[in-house]
Design a protein around this motif. Structure first.
Motif, PDB file in Angstrom:
ATOM      1  N   ASP A   1       0.829  -1.200   0.000  1.00  0.00           N
ATOM      2  CA  ASP A   1       0.000   0.000   0.000  1.00  0.00           C
ATOM      3  C   ASP A   1       0.864   1.251   0.000  1.00  0.00           C
ATOM      4  OD1 ASP A   1      -2.137  -1.653   0.035  1.00  0.00           O
ATOM      5  OD2 ASP A   1      -2.587  -1.417   2.165  1.00  0.00           O
ATOM      6  N   ILE A   2       0.267   2.378  -0.349  1.00  0.00           N
ATOM      7  CA  ILE A   2       0.982   3.659  -0.427  1.00  0.00           C
ATOM      8  C   ILE A   2       1.538   4.058   0.933  1.00  0.00           C
ATOM      9  CG2 ILE A   2       0.713   6.129  -0.948  1.00  0.00           C
ATOM     10  CD1 ILE A   2      -1.467   5.341  -2.931  1.00  0.00           C
ATOM     11  N   LEU A   3       0.828   3.693   1.993  1.00  0.00           N
ATOM     12  CA  LEU A   3       1.236   4.089   3.341  1.00  0.00           C
ATOM     13  C   LEU A   3       2.288   3.156   3.936  1.00  0.00           C
ATOM     14  CD1 LEU A   3      -2.285   5.059   4.767  1.00  0.00           C
ATOM     15  CD2 LEU A   3      -0.525   6.570   3.791  1.00  0.00           C
ATOM     16  N   GLY A   4       2.828   2.262   3.117  1.00  0.00           N
ATOM     17  CA  GLY A   4       3.900   1.390   3.587  1.00  0.00           C
ATOM     18  C   GLY A   4       3.414   0.217   4.414  1.00  0.00           C
ATOM     19  N   THR A   5       2.239  -0.281   4.090  1.00  0.00           N
ATOM     20  CA  THR A   5       1.703  -1.443   4.813  1.00  0.00           C
ATOM     21  C   THR A   5       0.943  -2.315   3.831  1.00  0.00           C
ATOM     22  OG1 THR A   5       0.378  -2.172   6.703  1.00  0.00           O
ATOM     23  CG2 THR A   5      -0.414  -0.236   5.480  1.00  0.00           C
ATOM     24  N   SER A   6       0.224  -3.344   4.322  1.00  0.00           N
ATOM     25  CA  SER A   6      -0.597  -4.229   3.486  1.00  0.00           C
ATOM     26  C   SER A   6      -1.814  -4.664   4.280  1.00  0.00           C
ATOM     27  CB  SER A   6       0.203  -5.462   3.046  1.00  0.00           C
ATOM     28  OG  SER A   6       1.224  -5.119   2.129  1.00  0.00           O
ATOM     29  N   ASP A   7      -2.812  -5.175   3.555  1.00  0.00           N
ATOM     30  CA  ASP A   7      -4.033  -5.709   4.157  1.00  0.00           C
ATOM     31  C   ASP A   7      -4.119  -7.193   3.789  1.00  0.00           C
ATOM     32  OD1 ASP A   7      -4.683  -3.068   4.937  1.00  0.00           O
ATOM     33  OD2 ASP A   7      -5.555  -2.699   2.961  1.00  0.00           O
ATOM     34  N   PRO A   8      -3.369  -8.067   4.481  1.00  0.00           N
ATOM     35  CA  PRO A   8      -3.214  -9.452   4.015  1.00  0.00           C
ATOM     36  C   PRO A   8      -4.372 -10.373   4.396  1.00  0.00           C
ATOM     37  CG  PRO A   8      -1.882  -9.090   5.960  1.00  0.00           C
ATOM     38  CD  PRO A   8      -2.490  -7.757   5.622  1.00  0.00           C
ATOM     39  N   TYR A   9      -4.565 -11.365   3.523  1.00  0.00           N
ATOM     40  CA  TYR A   9      -5.415 -12.523   3.820  1.00  0.00           C
ATOM     41  C   TYR A   9      -4.828 -13.716   3.077  1.00  0.00           C
ATOM     42  CZ  TYR A   9      -7.603 -12.000  -0.811  1.00  0.00           C
ATOM     43  OH  TYR A   9      -7.826 -11.920  -2.160  1.00  0.00           O
ATOM     44  N   VAL A  10      -5.243 -14.939   3.477  1.00  0.00           N
ATOM     45  CA  VAL A  10      -4.680 -16.163   2.911  1.00  0.00           C
ATOM     46  C   VAL A  10      -5.780 -16.949   2.196  1.00  0.00           C
ATOM     47  CG1 VAL A  10      -3.441 -18.325   3.399  1.00  0.00           C
ATOM     48  CG2 VAL A  10      -2.984 -16.277   4.776  1.00  0.00           C
ATOM     49  N   LYS A  11      -5.447 -17.424   0.991  1.00  0.00           N
ATOM     50  CA  LYS A  11      -6.314 -18.354   0.256  1.00  0.00           C
ATOM     51  C   LYS A  11      -5.653 -19.728   0.284  1.00  0.00           C
ATOM     52  CE  LYS A  11      -8.093 -17.236  -3.702  1.00  0.00           C
ATOM     53  NZ  LYS A  11      -8.257 -16.720  -5.099  1.00  0.00           N
ATOM     54  N   LEU A  12      -6.437 -20.756   0.553  1.00  0.00           N
ATOM     55  CA  LEU A  12      -5.860 -22.098   0.596  1.00  0.00           C
ATOM     56  C   LEU A  12      -6.779 -23.094  -0.094  1.00  0.00           C
ATOM     57  CD1 LEU A  12      -6.429 -23.538   4.157  1.00  0.00           C
ATOM     58  CD2 LEU A  12      -6.794 -21.131   3.706  1.00  0.00           C
ATOM     59  N   ASN A  13      -6.175 -24.023  -0.793  1.00  0.00           N
ATOM     60  CA  ASN A  13      -6.926 -25.074  -1.473  1.00  0.00           C
ATOM     61  C   ASN A  13      -5.993 -26.245  -1.766  1.00  0.00           C
ATOM     62  OD1 ASN A  13      -5.829 -23.162  -3.644  1.00  0.00           O
ATOM     63  ND2 ASN A  13      -6.352 -24.986  -4.834  1.00  0.00           N
ATOM     64  N   LEU A  14      -6.591 -27.392  -2.119  1.00  0.00           N
ATOM     65  CA  LEU A  14      -5.823 -28.587  -2.465  1.00  0.00           C
ATOM     66  C   LEU A  14      -5.752 -28.724  -3.978  1.00  0.00           C
ATOM     67  CD1 LEU A  14      -7.138 -31.201   0.121  1.00  0.00           C
ATOM     68  CD2 LEU A  14      -4.840 -30.245   0.003  1.00  0.00           C
ATOM     69  N   SER A  15      -4.624 -29.173  -4.470  1.00  0.00           N
ATOM     70  CA  SER A  15      -4.457 -29.381  -5.909  1.00  0.00           C
ATOM     71  C   SER A  15      -5.430 -30.448  -6.404  1.00  0.00           C
ATOM     72  CB  SER A  15      -3.018 -29.815  -6.207  1.00  0.00           C
ATOM     73  OG  SER A  15      -2.706 -31.020  -5.530  1.00  0.00           O
ATOM     74  N   GLY A  16      -5.843 -30.298  -7.660  1.00  0.00           N
ATOM     75  CA  GLY A  16      -6.754 -31.267  -8.253  1.00  0.00           C
ATOM     76  C   GLY A  16      -8.205 -31.071  -7.895  1.00  0.00           C
ATOM     77  N   GLU A  17      -8.532 -29.992  -7.178  1.00  0.00           N
ATOM     78  CA  GLU A  17      -9.907 -29.723  -6.777  1.00  0.00           C
ATOM     79  C   GLU A  17     -10.449 -28.493  -7.500  1.00  0.00           C
ATOM     80  OE1 GLU A  17     -12.101 -31.270  -4.994  1.00  0.00           O
ATOM     81  OE2 GLU A  17     -10.809 -32.922  -4.415  1.00  0.00           O
ATOM     82  N   ARG A  18     -11.725 -28.560  -7.858  1.00  0.00           N
ATOM     83  CA  ARG A  18     -12.379 -27.417  -8.497  1.00  0.00           C
ATOM     84  C   ARG A  18     -13.200 -26.590  -7.502  1.00  0.00           C
ATOM     85  NH1 ARG A  18     -14.837 -30.324 -13.973  1.00  0.00           N
ATOM     86  NH2 ARG A  18     -12.842 -31.072 -14.803  1.00  0.00           N
ATOM     87  N   LEU A  19     -13.148 -26.983  -6.249  1.00  0.00           N
ATOM     88  CA  LEU A  19     -13.924 -26.262  -5.237  1.00  0.00           C
ATOM     89  C   LEU A  19     -13.342 -24.875  -5.008  1.00  0.00           C
ATOM     90  CD1 LEU A  19     -14.333 -29.165  -2.655  1.00  0.00           C
ATOM     91  CD2 LEU A  19     -16.026 -28.361  -4.302  1.00  0.00           C
ATOM     92  N   PRO A  20     -14.169 -23.920  -4.604  1.00  0.00           N
ATOM     93  CA  PRO A  20     -13.649 -22.586  -4.290  1.00  0.00           C
ATOM     94  C   PRO A  20     -12.629 -22.639  -3.163  1.00  0.00           C
ATOM     95  CG  PRO A  20     -16.061 -22.565  -4.442  1.00  0.00           C
ATOM     96  CD  PRO A  20     -15.638 -23.995  -4.457  1.00  0.00           C
TER      97      PRO A  20
END
Length: 465
Positions: free
Chosen positions: A197-216
């Motif tokens: 971000d411009i103010l020298g920070t971030s707004d983080p979140y994590v996405k996780l999934n397993l390979s071979g899956e079409r689920l969100p």
């Protein structure tokens, strides 16, 4: 086919009788028992009628009535002391009712993977036995004794549900991977993330999934203006192949406008996990999958996760047709003990196979919608049919068994073009899940409410880790 079946059946007879004969060698002064000739002759059996049995499983069951009065050449030699006694089977007649099951049905030619052959009852066998030109079956009591012995031996091998299974297709070519366990993921924290971000920070979140899956993908919450976020958030993912699947972790910087920037990513192969053992991973975040990219010198921070793989119990039930589907009362299964049933988290799998005789007033483009615990899941739409086949499976990760709960399924039809009344209700059903929890599995056809003749075929199972 008879000449080829003759050879195949005779080879099976030799294989099956070899251990039987071996039991008598060394007893009663018997030195050897062997076939001198073994051929079923040139006259094939006749099929007098054929019944096809409908089941709820993915299989085709045929029950022919078979009669055979052939001209076999079956000669058995018995070596007793220094004598050689020849026994010939004559006037052989057989009547039997086999059950031939082609299973499971698959979309790969010839459309079934295995042939299973069994007998519905003890076969009726009539014959004579000739020794040195005389029929020894005329001896009082011997005929009945030999009859009972042969029927007992045949029954011990192939009376249903025992069967001779003949593989047709390689299992690897037709196998559909089913859930085998649950991956418990705890996203603990991240450290020293990139400033986006411009103010020298971030707004983080994590996405996780397993390979071979079409689920969100699963997502953590967003931590505003934080380069060292603490989440301590838990997730459950369905595992189908722990030997090859990989957990994919991606850390993003949330932006109110535009695409979210990826701060880094990492992978954890599930083969590194020991079942039921929690393991912590502190991973360096990478720009992409090539961790040896010489141009990627930037430090992107770390992510800390805790993982535990819990495979399903072997007795949790299957949807692959291992249990029969013949007029079975689901409440008649062996019930599991309460301590096992009420054991906490598990996976509810709902397979909506198809429907029959569903009819709309203006159009027939049916699809099914499942409603459970606030979630709505729908199958694909099949155009212009009253007998749709969907074969779509939905999974629900639950913290406790769904006792005293119901899943609501509706069959709908939708007009493909524009219309103010584009949807029609073709019927619905409420399925009580208590029996599913106790029996581990149900596979039934249900009559649809608000439908004249419509039925829907649903298979549901409950598995626990």
């Amino acid at each position: 086919m008879w000449p080829y079946l003759d050879k195949a059946i005779c080879a099976q007879i030799r294989s099956a009788t070899k251990p039987m004969f071996a039991e008598y060698v060394g007893k009663y002064q018997i030195e050897a028992i062997e076939f001198d000739n073994l051929s079923l002759g040139t006259i094939p059996p006749e099929i007098h009628g054929l019944k096809v049995c409908e089941t709820n499983e993915k299989e085709l069951v045929l029950e022919p009535a078979v009669r055979w009065a052939g001209n076999p050449n079956i000669v058995l030699t018995l070596k007793l002391l220094s004598f050689r006694i020849t026994i010939q089977l004559v006037d052989l007649q057989i009547f039997m009712a086999p059950r031939i099951t082609l299973k499971p049905l698959v979309p790969t030619f010839p459309c079934f993977a295995t042939v299973a052959v069994s007998l519905l009852g003890k076969p009726d066998v009539d014959f004579g036995m000739s020794i040195l030109g005389g029929d020894i079956m005329a001896i009082p009591g011997l005929y009945q004794f030999v009859q009972k012995t042969i029927k007992r031996q045949v029954a011990s091998l192939y009376i249903w549900p025992q069967a001779l299974e003949i593989p047709i297709l390689d299992p690897a070519t037709v196998a559909v991977k089913k859930p085998v366990g649950i991956l418990h993921v705890k996203v603990v924290r991240a450290q020293k993330l990139l400033k986006k971000d411009i103010l020298g920070t971030s707004d983080p979140y994590v996405k996780l999934n397993l390979s071979g899956e079409r689920l969100p993908s699963k997502k953590t919450t967003i931590k505003k203006r934080n380069l060292n976020p603490e989440w301590n958030e838990k997730f459950k993912l369905i595992v189908k192949d722990p030997g090859s699947q990989v957990l994919q972790l991606q850390v993003f910087d949330w932006d109110k406008v535009g695409n979210h920037d990826r701060l880094g990513m990492q992978f954890v192969p599930l083969k590194f996990l020991t079942p039921y053992e929690t393991k912590e991973f502190k991973l360096d975040l990478l720009k992409h999958t090539d961790s040896y990219d010489p141009q990627d010198k930037k430090q992107r921070g770390k992510i800390v996760v805790e993982l535990m793989y819990a495979p399903f119990r072997a007795d949790s039930g299957k949807l692959d047709g291992t249990q029969d589907g013949y007029s079975r009362k689901e409440s008649g299964f062996d019930r599991t003990s309460d301590s096992e049933v009420f054991g906490g988290a598990g996976l509810l799998s709902v397979l909506i196979q198809g429907a029959e005789d569903v009819e709309g007033e203006r159009h027939n483009n049916p699809y099914a919608v499942a409603f459970f615990r606030g979630e709505t899941k729908r199958t694909k739409m099949i155009k212009r049919t009253r007998d749709p086949v969907w074969n779509e499976e939905f999974h629900y990760m639950l913290e406790e068994p769904p006792l005293n709960e119901k899943i609501h399924i509706e069959v709908m039809s939708k007009r493909t073009g524009f219309s103010f009344r584009s949807k029609e209700h073709l019927g619905n059903v409420d399925i009580n899940l208590t029996d599913v929890v106790h029996n581990r599995r149900i596979n039934q056809k249900y009559h649809l409410i608000d439908s004249k003749n419509g039925v829907i075929h649903v298979a549901i199972k409950w598995v626990t880790a």
